[in-house]
Design a protein around this motif. Structure first.
Motif, mmCIF file in Angstrom:
data_model
loop_
_atom_site.group_PDB
_atom_site.id
_atom_site.type_symbol
_atom_site.label_atom_id
_atom_site.label_comp_id
_atom_site.label_asym_id
_atom_site.label_seq_id
_atom_site.Cartn_x
_atom_site.Cartn_y
_atom_site.Cartn_z
ATOM 1 N N THR A 52 1.027 -1.358 -0.028
ATOM 2 C CA THR A 52 0.068 -0.107 -0.039
ATOM 3 C C THR A 52 0.824 1.216 -0.051
ATOM 4 N N PRO A 53 0.614 2.298 -0.937
ATOM 5 C CA PRO A 53 1.411 3.565 -0.935
ATOM 6 C C PRO A 53 1.505 4.301 0.511
ATOM 7 N N PRO A 54 2.412 4.899 0.670
ATOM 8 C CA PRO A 54 2.627 5.694 2.087
ATOM 9 C C PRO A 54 1.265 6.647 2.063
ATOM 10 N N GLY A 55 0.617 6.821 3.241
ATOM 11 C CA GLY A 55 -0.444 7.701 3.432
ATOM 12 C C GLY A 55 -1.791 7.327 2.919
ATOM 13 N N VAL A 56 -2.017 6.340 2.219
ATOM 14 C CA VAL A 56 -3.150 5.716 1.649
ATOM 15 C C VAL A 56 -3.813 4.957 3.056
ATOM 16 N N THR A 57 -4.974 5.307 3.167
ATOM 17 C CA THR A 57 -5.889 4.095 3.851
ATOM 18 C C THR A 57 -7.053 3.849 3.598
ATOM 19 N N ALA A 58 -7.615 2.790 4.117
ATOM 20 C CA ALA A 58 -8.954 2.264 3.713
ATOM 21 C C ALA A 58 -9.954 1.913 4.735
ATOM 22 N N VAL A 66 -24.627 -2.240 -0.113
ATOM 23 C CA VAL A 66 -23.517 -3.087 -1.032
ATOM 24 C C VAL A 66 -22.251 -2.661 -0.145
ATOM 25 N N PRO A 67 -21.567 -3.828 -0.025
ATOM 26 C CA PRO A 67 -20.124 -3.694 0.655
ATOM 27 C C PRO A 67 -19.293 -3.048 -0.063
ATOM 28 N N CYS A 68 -18.517 -2.036 0.335
ATOM 29 C CA CYS A 68 -17.813 -1.277 -0.395
ATOM 30 C C CYS A 68 -16.378 -1.044 0.451
ATOM 31 N N ARG A 69 -15.277 -0.440 -0.050
ATOM 32 C CA ARG A 69 -14.190 0.070 0.482
ATOM 33 C C ARG A 69 -13.725 1.160 0.149
ATOM 34 N N ARG A 70 -13.798 2.259 1.065
ATOM 35 C CA ARG A 70 -13.249 3.703 0.781
ATOM 36 C C ARG A 70 -11.895 3.886 1.055
ATOM 37 N N TYR A 71 -11.254 4.650 0.029
ATOM 38 C CA TYR A 71 -9.736 5.167 0.373
ATOM 39 C C TYR A 71 -9.814 6.753 0.282
ATOM 40 N N HIS A 94 -8.460 -6.294 -6.146
ATOM 41 C CA HIS A 94 -8.017 -4.904 -6.659
ATOM 42 C C HIS A 94 -7.697 -3.791 -5.481
ATOM 43 N N ASP A 95 -7.541 -4.301 -4.269
ATOM 44 C CA ASP A 95 -7.135 -3.429 -3.286
ATOM 45 C C ASP A 95 -5.916 -2.659 -3.774
ATOM 46 N N ASP A 96 -4.891 -3.158 -4.177
ATOM 47 C CA ASP A 96 -3.604 -2.436 -4.568
ATOM 48 C C ASP A 96 -4.003 -1.338 -5.834
ATOM 49 N N VAL A 97 -4.679 -1.773 -6.632
ATOM 50 C CA VAL A 97 -5.320 -0.992 -7.896
ATOM 51 C C VAL A 97 -5.724 0.462 -7.401
ATOM 52 N N CYS A 98 -6.918 0.076 -6.530
ATOM 53 C CA CYS A 98 -7.468 1.349 -6.140
ATOM 54 C C CYS A 98 -6.721 2.138 -4.946
ATOM 55 N N ALA A 99 -5.808 1.517 -4.233
ATOM 56 C CA ALA A 99 -5.176 2.390 -3.328
ATOM 57 C C ALA A 99 -3.877 3.196 -4.329
ATOM 58 N N GLU A 100 -3.396 2.486 -5.336
ATOM 59 C CA GLU A 100 -2.680 3.466 -6.076
ATOM 60 C C GLU A 100 -3.221 4.415 -6.945
ATOM 61 N N ILE A 101 -4.441 4.315 -7.569
ATOM 62 C CA ILE A 101 -5.214 5.228 -7.897
ATOM 63 C C ILE A 101 -5.398 6.481 -6.744
ATOM 64 N N ARG A 102 -5.776 5.810 -5.673
ATOM 65 C CA ARG A 102 -5.896 7.224 -4.650
ATOM 66 C C ARG A 102 -4.573 8.014 -4.631
ATOM 67 N N ALA A 103 -3.419 7.070 -4.653
ATOM 68 C CA ALA A 103 -2.310 7.694 -4.307
ATOM 69 C C ALA A 103 -1.725 8.671 -5.531
ATOM 70 N N ALA A 104 -2.098 8.205 -6.560
ATOM 71 C CA ALA A 104 -1.496 8.956 -7.806
ATOM 72 C C ALA A 104 -2.419 10.217 -8.064
ATOM 73 N N THR A 105 -3.870 10.194 -7.818
ATOM 74 C CA THR A 105 -4.638 11.304 -8.069
ATOM 75 C C THR A 105 -4.864 12.103 -6.909
ATOM 76 N N GLY A 106 -4.665 11.623 -5.595
ATOM 77 C CA GLY A 106 -5.218 12.477 -4.504
ATOM 78 C C GLY A 106 -6.911 12.446 -4.317
ATOM 79 N N THR A 108 -10.683 10.604 -3.717
ATOM 80 C CA THR A 108 -11.212 9.457 -2.918
ATOM 81 C C THR A 108 -11.726 8.406 -3.957
ATOM 82 N N VAL A 109 -11.401 7.011 -3.633
ATOM 83 C CA VAL A 109 -11.529 5.863 -4.482
ATOM 84 C C VAL A 109 -12.661 5.167 -3.511
ATOM 85 N N LEU A 110 -13.812 4.579 -4.210
ATOM 86 C CA LEU A 110 -14.659 3.933 -3.589
ATOM 87 C C LEU A 110 -14.764 2.299 -4.170
#
Length: 300
Positions: A52-58, A66-71, A94-106, A108-110
């Motif tokens: 998980t990229p530094p600073g990204v939480t979930a 519907v179950p979801c995961r928010r970054y 796809h946890d890492d994909v979503c975490a890295e989208i959050r890290a690259a863009t800043g 929120t990813v759901l």
């Protein structure tokens, strides 16, 4: 039609990714139980997880039931629909994909853990994704790979909502019948036979646009769109055909066929330069759409 010359189209780094995937997801996986297939798929995805990229939480939560995961990050929210043929995949794959989208863009990813086939045939997954999109306040973006790309396109067509700022579809399967289905029928990572299997197990009518967005007759009012295809993929033409329909209807769309890449290349973004470049294209486009900016120059 001559078979493609995959040895020359696909570079050594991508072949290494293909071999690593096949080692983690053996050919006989399809003969296992559905639960077994899901376990193997999740383990395979985990084997490519780069941390998980530094600073990204979930945080896991429920949205519209519907179950979801928010970054957490800035708005607008990127709603992400995972791939897996509507049969496998979920919040972990796809946890890492979503975490890295959050890290690259800043942004929120759901991530949406929609119901899977065969227990829940169409329209269950579509209904879940649409419910989450409708329940998410403020401006939103849609993104998804493979099956998730189809879900994003179907949700966008149903919403046609000004608060939908854009969508990014990554090697989506949109129900098309382009020449790539024959040209790349025996491509590495995904075959035309695989595509037909997933269509059968989903149980949707071919002319149902909520399952097969290319079956629609109206492409007006859709948001700015980027579609990405892997060159060596039976689904490659779906991305280009969908973008062409949006442009013909007066909308904004850009399509990119990534040379020498194969279905599932998102998992290769840390080891294959071509996949890394494509992932950068995905995240920079989402960031541009979030700013209501079209990043591809003037449209005709």
């Amino acid at each position: 039609m001559h078979p493609p010359h995959y040895q020359s189209l696909i570079d050594p780094a991508t072949w290494a990714f293909i071999r690593a995937t096949e080692a983690a997801y053996p050919p006989d996986t399809a003969s296992q139980s559905i639960a077994g297939q899901r376990a193997v798929y999740d383990a395979m995805c985990r084997s490519f997880h780069a941390g998980t990229p530094p600073g990204v939480t979930a945080q896991d939560e429920t949205v519209a039931g519907v179950p979801c995961r928010r970054y957490p990050g800035r708005n607008p929210v990127v709603i992400y629909f995972h791939g897996g043929g509507f049969v496998v995949g979920g919040l972990h794959s796809h946890d890492d994909v979503c975490a890295e989208i959050r890290a690259a863009t800043g942004l929120t990813v759901l991530a949406v853990d929609y119901r899977l086939c065969p227990e829940h045939p169409h329209p269950a997954a579509y209904d879940d994704c649409l419910a989450v999109a409708r329940a998410t306040p403020g401006p939103i973006l849609l993104a998804g790979d493979s099956a998730g790309g189809a879900l994003a396109a179907a949700v966008a067509a149903t919403l046609r909502d000004p608060r939908l700022l854009g969508q990014v579809l990554i090697y989506p399967g949109l129900g098309g019948h382009g020449a790539s289905h024959q040209r790349h029928a025996n491509a590495p990572m995904l075959t035309a036979e695989d595509v037909a299997f997933y269509a059968r197990i989903r149980g949707a009518a071919p002319d149902d646009p909520t399952a097969n967005p290319l079956a629609a007759t109206d492409f007006t009012g859709l948001p700015p769109t980027l579609t990405l295809a892997a060159e060596c993929d039976p689904l490659a033409d779906d991305a280009a055909d969908y973008a062409a329909r949006i442009i013909a209807a007066g909308g904004r769309a850009q399509t990119v066929t990534e040379p020498g890449l194969v279905h599932g290349y998102l998992r290769a973004r840390h080891t294959v330069p071509r996949a890394r470049a494509s992932f950068a294209r995905i995240t920079s486009t989402l960031a541009a759409f979030a700013q209501r900016r079209w990043p591809f120059g003037d449209m005709p």
